[in-house]
Write a protein that holds these residues in place. Structure first.
Motif, PDB file in Angstrom:
ATOM      1  N   GLY A   1       2.517   5.237   9.270  1.00 62.42           N
ATOM      2  CA  GLY A   1       1.627   6.203   9.902  1.00 62.42           C
ATOM      3  C   GLY A   1       1.753   7.549   9.222  1.00 62.42           C
ATOM      4  O   GLY A   1       2.428   7.694   8.196  1.00 62.42           O
ATOM      5  N   SER A   2       1.092   8.516   9.795  1.00 61.92           N
ATOM      6  CA  SER A   2       1.095   9.865   9.264  1.00 61.92           C
ATOM      7  C   SER A   2       1.929  10.729  10.209  1.00 61.92           C
ATOM      8  O   SER A   2       1.653  10.784  11.405  1.00 61.92           O
ATOM      9  CB  SER A   2      -0.348  10.381   9.191  1.00 61.92           C
ATOM     10  OG  SER A   2      -0.372  11.720   8.803  1.00 61.92           O
TER      11      SER A   2
ATOM     12  N   ASP B   1      -7.238  12.784   3.895  1.00 67.39           N
ATOM     13  CA  ASP B   1      -6.646  11.601   3.245  1.00 67.39           C
ATOM     14  C   ASP B   1      -5.130  11.795   3.271  1.00 67.39           C
ATOM     15  O   ASP B   1      -4.501  12.008   2.238  1.00 67.39           O
ATOM     16  CB  ASP B   1      -7.181  11.496   1.819  1.00 67.39           C
ATOM     17  CG  ASP B   1      -6.830  10.168   1.180  1.00 67.39           C
ATOM     18  OD1 ASP B   1      -6.284   9.283   1.879  1.00 67.39           O
ATOM     19  OD2 ASP B   1      -7.081  10.017  -0.030  1.00 67.39           O
TER      20      ASP B   1
ATOM     21  N   VAL C   1       0.824  -1.215   0.000  1.00 71.67           N
ATOM     22  CA  VAL C   1       0.000   0.000   0.000  1.00 71.67           C
ATOM     23  C   VAL C   1       0.861   1.269   0.000  1.00 71.67           C
ATOM     24  O   VAL C   1       0.442   2.315  -0.513  1.00 71.67           O
ATOM     25  CB  VAL C   1      -0.970  -0.047   1.206  1.00 71.67           C
ATOM     26  CG1 VAL C   1      -0.243   0.171   2.510  1.00 71.67           C
ATOM     27  CG2 VAL C   1      -2.083   0.949   1.059  1.00 71.67           C
ATOM     28  N   LEU C   2       2.084   1.185   0.516  1.00 71.73           N
ATOM     29  CA  LEU C   2       2.915   2.387   0.577  1.00 71.73           C
ATOM     30  C   LEU C   2       3.571   2.714  -0.763  1.00 71.73           C
ATOM     31  O   LEU C   2       4.232   3.744  -0.894  1.00 71.73           O
ATOM     32  CB  LEU C   2       3.993   2.238   1.661  1.00 71.73           C
ATOM     33  CG  LEU C   2       3.469   2.049   3.088  1.00 71.73           C
ATOM     34  CD1 LEU C   2       4.622   1.890   4.069  1.00 71.73           C
ATOM     35  CD2 LEU C   2       2.587   3.205   3.510  1.00 71.73           C
TER      36      LEU C   2
ATOM     37  N   ASP D   1      -5.178  15.209  -0.794  1.00 74.00           N
ATOM     38  CA  ASP D   1      -4.648  14.175  -1.680  1.00 74.00           C
ATOM     39  C   ASP D   1      -3.570  13.399  -0.967  1.00 74.00           C
ATOM     40  O   ASP D   1      -2.505  13.938  -0.683  1.00 74.00           O
ATOM     41  CB  ASP D   1      -4.091  14.801  -2.962  1.00 74.00           C
ATOM     42  CG  ASP D   1      -5.206  15.113  -3.930  1.00 74.00           C
ATOM     43  OD1 ASP D   1      -6.007  14.206  -4.197  1.00 74.00           O
ATOM     44  OD2 ASP D   1      -5.269  16.254  -4.397  1.00 74.00           O
ATOM     45  N   GLY D   2      -3.796  12.159  -0.691  1.00 64.58           N
ATOM     46  CA  GLY D   2      -2.811  11.362   0.010  1.00 64.58           C
ATOM     47  C   GLY D   2      -3.065   9.897  -0.225  1.00 64.58           C
ATOM     48  O   GLY D   2      -3.645   9.528  -1.235  1.00 64.58           O
ATOM     49  N   LEU D   3      -2.635   9.097   0.673  1.00 65.06           N
ATOM     50  CA  LEU D   3      -2.647   7.669   0.450  1.00 65.06           C
ATOM     51  C   LEU D   3      -3.388   6.868   1.517  1.00 65.06           C
ATOM     52  O   LEU D   3      -3.464   5.665   1.421  1.00 65.06           O
ATOM     53  CB  LEU D   3      -1.205   7.161   0.359  1.00 65.06           C
ATOM     54  CG  LEU D   3      -0.387   7.792  -0.766  1.00 65.06           C
ATOM     55  CD1 LEU D   3       1.077   7.470  -0.585  1.00 65.06           C
ATOM     56  CD2 LEU D   3      -0.881   7.336  -2.118  1.00 65.06           C
ATOM     57  N   LEU D   4      -3.897   7.510   2.525  1.00 63.33           N
ATOM     58  CA  LEU D   4      -4.632   6.757   3.534  1.00 63.33           C
ATOM     59  C   LEU D   4      -5.831   6.065   2.903  1.00 63.33           C
ATOM     60  O   LEU D   4      -6.234   4.981   3.340  1.00 63.33           O
ATOM     61  CB  LEU D   4      -5.087   7.688   4.669  1.00 63.33           C
ATOM     62  CG  LEU D   4      -5.689   6.989   5.875  1.00 63.33           C
ATOM     63  CD1 LEU D   4      -4.652   6.131   6.593  1.00 63.33           C
ATOM     64  CD2 LEU D   4      -6.306   7.998   6.842  1.00 63.33           C
ATOM     65  N   SER D   5      -6.380   6.669   1.864  1.00 61.76           N
ATOM     66  CA  SER D   5      -7.515   6.045   1.168  1.00 61.76           C
ATOM     67  C   SER D   5      -7.100   4.710   0.557  1.00 61.76           C
ATOM     68  O   SER D   5      -7.926   3.793   0.448  1.00 61.76           O
ATOM     69  CB  SER D   5      -8.058   6.976   0.090  1.00 61.76           C
ATOM     70  OG  SER D   5      -7.014   7.395  -0.770  1.00 61.76           O
ATOM     71  N   ASP D   6      -5.846   4.560   0.165  1.00 60.29           N
ATOM     72  CA  ASP D   6      -5.385   3.271  -0.358  1.00 60.29           C
ATOM     73  C   ASP D   6      -5.302   2.237   0.758  1.00 60.29           C
ATOM     74  O   ASP D   6      -5.604   1.061   0.540  1.00 60.29           O
ATOM     75  CB  ASP D   6      -4.028   3.437  -1.038  1.00 60.29           C
ATOM     76  CG  ASP D   6      -4.162   4.237  -2.326  1.00 60.29           C
ATOM     77  OD1 ASP D   6      -4.980   3.849  -3.175  1.00 60.29           O
ATOM     78  OD2 ASP D   6      -3.480   5.258  -2.456  1.00 60.29           O
ATOM     79  N   ALA D   7      -4.890   2.669   1.948  1.00 62.00           N
ATOM     80  CA  ALA D   7      -4.896   1.746   3.082  1.00 62.00           C
ATOM     81  C   ALA D   7      -6.325   1.318   3.389  1.00 62.00           C
ATOM     82  O   ALA D   7      -6.592   0.171   3.753  1.00 62.00           O
ATOM     83  CB  ALA D   7      -4.248   2.397   4.294  1.00 62.00           C
ATOM     84  N   MET D   8      -7.251   2.233   3.217  1.00 64.63           N
ATOM     85  CA  MET D   8      -8.658   1.901   3.449  1.00 64.63           C
ATOM     86  C   MET D   8      -9.125   0.835   2.453  1.00 64.63           C
ATOM     87  O   MET D   8      -9.805  -0.133   2.826  1.00 64.63           O
ATOM     88  CB  MET D   8      -9.502   3.172   3.299  1.00 64.63           C
ATOM     89  CG  MET D   8     -10.837   3.114   3.949  1.00 64.63           C
ATOM     90  SD  MET D   8     -11.543   4.765   4.073  1.00 64.63           S
ATOM     91  CE  MET D   8     -12.393   4.860   2.507  1.00 64.63           C
ATOM     92  N   ALA D   9      -8.741   1.007   1.201  1.00 63.07           N
ATOM     93  CA  ALA D   9      -9.095  -0.006   0.193  1.00 63.07           C
ATOM     94  C   ALA D   9      -8.434  -1.341   0.520  1.00 63.07           C
ATOM     95  O   ALA D   9      -9.032  -2.412   0.326  1.00 63.07           O
ATOM     96  CB  ALA D   9      -8.676   0.483  -1.195  1.00 63.07           C
TER      97      ALA D   9
ATOM     98  N   MET E   1       7.355   3.622   9.088  1.00 58.69           N
ATOM     99  CA  MET E   1       7.876   4.063  10.391  1.00 58.69           C
ATOM    100  C   MET E   1       9.328   3.617  10.570  1.00 58.69           C
ATOM    101  O   MET E   1       9.703   3.139  11.634  1.00 58.69           O
ATOM    102  CB  MET E   1       7.044   3.472  11.518  1.00 58.69           C
ATOM    103  CG  MET E   1       5.663   4.037  11.617  1.00 58.69           C
ATOM    104  SD  MET E   1       5.709   5.682  12.318  1.00 58.69           S
ATOM    105  CE  MET E   1       3.988   5.926  12.721  1.00 58.69           C
TER     106      MET E   1
ATOM    107  N   TYR F   1     -10.263   3.736  -8.153  1.00 58.97           N
ATOM    108  CA  TYR F   1     -10.378   3.500  -6.709  1.00 58.97           C
ATOM    109  C   TYR F   1     -11.668   2.737  -6.402  1.00 58.97           C
ATOM    110  O   TYR F   1     -11.696   1.845  -5.547  1.00 58.97           O
ATOM    111  CB  TYR F   1     -10.349   4.844  -5.969  1.00 58.97           C
ATOM    112  CG  TYR F   1     -10.319   4.722  -4.465  1.00 58.97           C
ATOM    113  CD1 TYR F   1      -9.157   4.300  -3.817  1.00 58.97           C
ATOM    114  CD2 TYR F   1     -11.448   5.005  -3.700  1.00 58.97           C
ATOM    115  CE1 TYR F   1      -9.126   4.169  -2.446  1.00 58.97           C
ATOM    116  CE2 TYR F   1     -11.425   4.883  -2.327  1.00 58.97           C
ATOM    117  CZ  TYR F   1     -10.265   4.466  -1.694  1.00 58.97           C
ATOM    118  OH  TYR F   1     -10.237   4.329  -0.331  1.00 58.97           O
TER     119      TYR F   1
END
Lengths: 462, 82
Positions: free
Chosen positions: A261-262, B69, A215-216, A227-235, B75, B32
């Motif tokens: 993490g963020s 998002d 996912v990363l 606009d980021g990538l947490l939505s991909d972790a959600m998927a 980490m 998506y």
């Protein structure tokens, strides 16, 4: 309070203490001190007397050229003891001048400097296996067999992991998943962070089936706070829900390790905003984490690398750096210790933002392991501690599916059996303590004796 | 594109979401798709254009969000630089 008491006994006593051929005891130096419990295990130490180097110098000043005299008529002796906290002020006022007491000084706990980013490895993966009592785990049948172990990270390089482990493992290509746009096949990604995580998780659970979720690696266009990538972790978590739902109830076992993490509030709405992630249990990613855990998945998150002593340079939260899902009440939030059991200086401290008592427990990191970052580079960060703990969870799940012992109950057992560190009981550095495999095995045995399956059999024996 | 959540029947598809929300395909991150956040309670996520999200906020019962998002990162290994 522990104290050091400086005494000026008779010169022959001082000479005996200073003589390396003689081993004196506190009782040789002083026949008891009122209100002080002397430590008989502490060998008295002779302390030289500073004297002015020049004739006519101030006998009380240390800010001048000095010589240090160990002559018996000059030197003094230190003994160690303890004064009850509620008598401290009285004793400190009365002791000087009595029984040859020159002074009473605090004897604070001193610590070695903590392991930080950039330091070399402390121990290696064999030490970690030994500390996790992996031989005992496997002898009891806890080896990860039949357990799905999802590594949500930068992708796994199967060949590198197998070479580093010295044995093959199961990479579950069929249940692996990539966000849209990620190029590469499961198990064939570049050697990087995700490869380290897979290696570290397999230390305790070598027979687990690794599900590769890179996912990363997702890169979506954008640049604004939205606009980021947490939505991909959600998927990814939505995919893992389908994996979990497809498992038979009698062997349901999905462990998800998340070493990410963020780092910055700049990528988020501020706390209090309805769309915020870091502090908001209603954010959809926090909801999907709770939903997947409630359905039976064991979810682990790294606590983060924003410890006060040597934080990662990316850390931008001014306080409470364990944010969002890393502090979710339904996950195991993992701090880092080196193989000596000391917290690494970069391991984030609580309280967490979603749940106060974070981290939950600690696991090993900063050891020579996968070599994913090159020869001599350690597997480091709470990034390594999280999969180490996930491997223990996966090993347990090979005999105890989540339909028998819920993720919440397993977390409780892990925390109750942890090896307490720091202050007594829970603390924000180590959580409930360091993961303790013999303790958890005993706890599982005890619980198995109390609990039976619907058919009336002890559940651990099924 | 921004992240929003919507309530849809269990097993919802992207076409169903487009119909329910009166969205055009070009307003949605089709790759998506529709992500099941809590399928037991009919909660789904999707990514839509900022314009579409703004339009949808006029009927707040149709959606929740937009949601942050944020960028996520490994980490480790711990870095000294930013």
């Amino acid at each position: 309070m522990r104290v050091l008491v400086q005494l000026r006994p008779a010169p022959d006593v001082v000479a005996a203490v200073a003589d390396p051929a003689v081993t004196a005891t506190a009782a040789d130096v002083v026949n008891g001190l009122p209100g002080v419990l002397l430590d008989p295990t502490f060998t008295p130490v002779a302390v030289p007397r500073p004297l002015p180097a020049r004739t006519g110098g101030d006998p009380l000043s240390l800010n001048q050229p000095l010589i240090f005299s160990m002559a018996p008529r000059d030197a003094s002796v230190l003994v160690r003891g303890e004064i009850a906290d509620d008598e401290l002020s009285t004793r400190l006022a009365l002791l000087p001048g009595r029984a040859g007491v020159v002074g009473v000084y605090a004897d604070p706990v001193i610590q070695t400097s903590l392991t930080c980013g950039g330091d070399g490895p402390v121990g290696d993966w064999r030490d970690v296996r030994r500390l996790l009592a992996v031989d005992r785990l496997h002898a009891e049948g806890y080896d990860g067999s039949g357990v799905a172990l999802a590594v949500t990270d930068t992708g796994v390089n199967e060949r590198h992991v197998a070479a580093a482990l010295g044995s093959g493992f199961v990479l579950d290509r069929e249940r692996s998943w990539s966000p849209d746009g990620v190029v590469g096949r499961p198990g064939e990604f570049d050697v990087d962070h995700g490869t380290m995580c897979a290696f570290d998780a397999l230390l305790a659970a070598p027979k687990a089936s690794v599900i590769d979720i890179p996912v990363l690696l997702s890169r979506r266009p954008g640049g604004s706070a939205l606009d980021g990538l947490l939505s991909d972790a959600m998927a990814a978590f939505a995919h893992l829900r389908t994996v979990l739902d497809a498992q038979p109830a009698e062997s349901r076992a999905l462990v998800v390790t998340n070493s990410w993490g963020s780092f910055s509030p700049d990528w988020d709405f501020p706390p209090g905003h309805p769309g915020n992630y870091s502090d908001n249990p209603a954010h959809p990613f926090n909801l999907i984490v709770g939903s997947l855990a409630a359905a039976g998945a064991d979810i682990l998150f790294a606590a983060g690398n924003c410890g006060r002593e040597c934080p990662d340079g990316r850390c931008a939260y001014p306080d409470r750096p364990i944010t969002g899902a890393n502090s979710h009440p339904a996950v195991l939030s993992v701090a880092g210790v080196d193989v000596t059991g000391e917290r690494v200086g970069y391991s984030s401290q609580g309280p967490g933002r979603l749940a106060d008592r974070k981290p939950d427990l600690a696991a090993y990191t900063h050891f020579a392991g996968s070599g994913a970052f090159g020869p001599g580079e350690p597997d480091s960060g709470t990034s390594a501690a999280c999969p180490v703990a996930a491997g223990v969870v996966a090993a347990i799940r090979s005999r105890v599916p989540s339909t028998i012992l819920s993720p919440s109950d397993l977390r409780t057992l892990l925390m109750r059996s942890a090896d307490d560190r720091g202050v007594l009981g829970y603390d924000y550095d180590y959580g409930y303590g360091v993961v303790n495999v013999p303790g958890i095995v005993e706890a599982l045995r005890a619980r198995a004796g109390e609990t039976r399956t619907a058919e009336g059999r002890p559940w651990l024996a099924v | 594109m921004v992240l929003i959540t919507v309530r849809l029947p269990r097993g919802a598809t992207l076409d169903m979401a487009l119909r329910e929300l009166r969205l055009k395909k070009e307003e949605v991150d089709v790759a998506y798709g529709v992500v099941a956040i809590d399928p037991d309670h009919g909660l789904y996520g999707l990514r839509v254009s900022a314009m579409a999200a703004h339009r949808l906020t006029a009927t707040p019962e149709a959606m929740d969000g937009p949601w942050a998002d944020p960028k996520i990162e490994p980490m480790g290994p711990p870095r000294k630089d930013r």
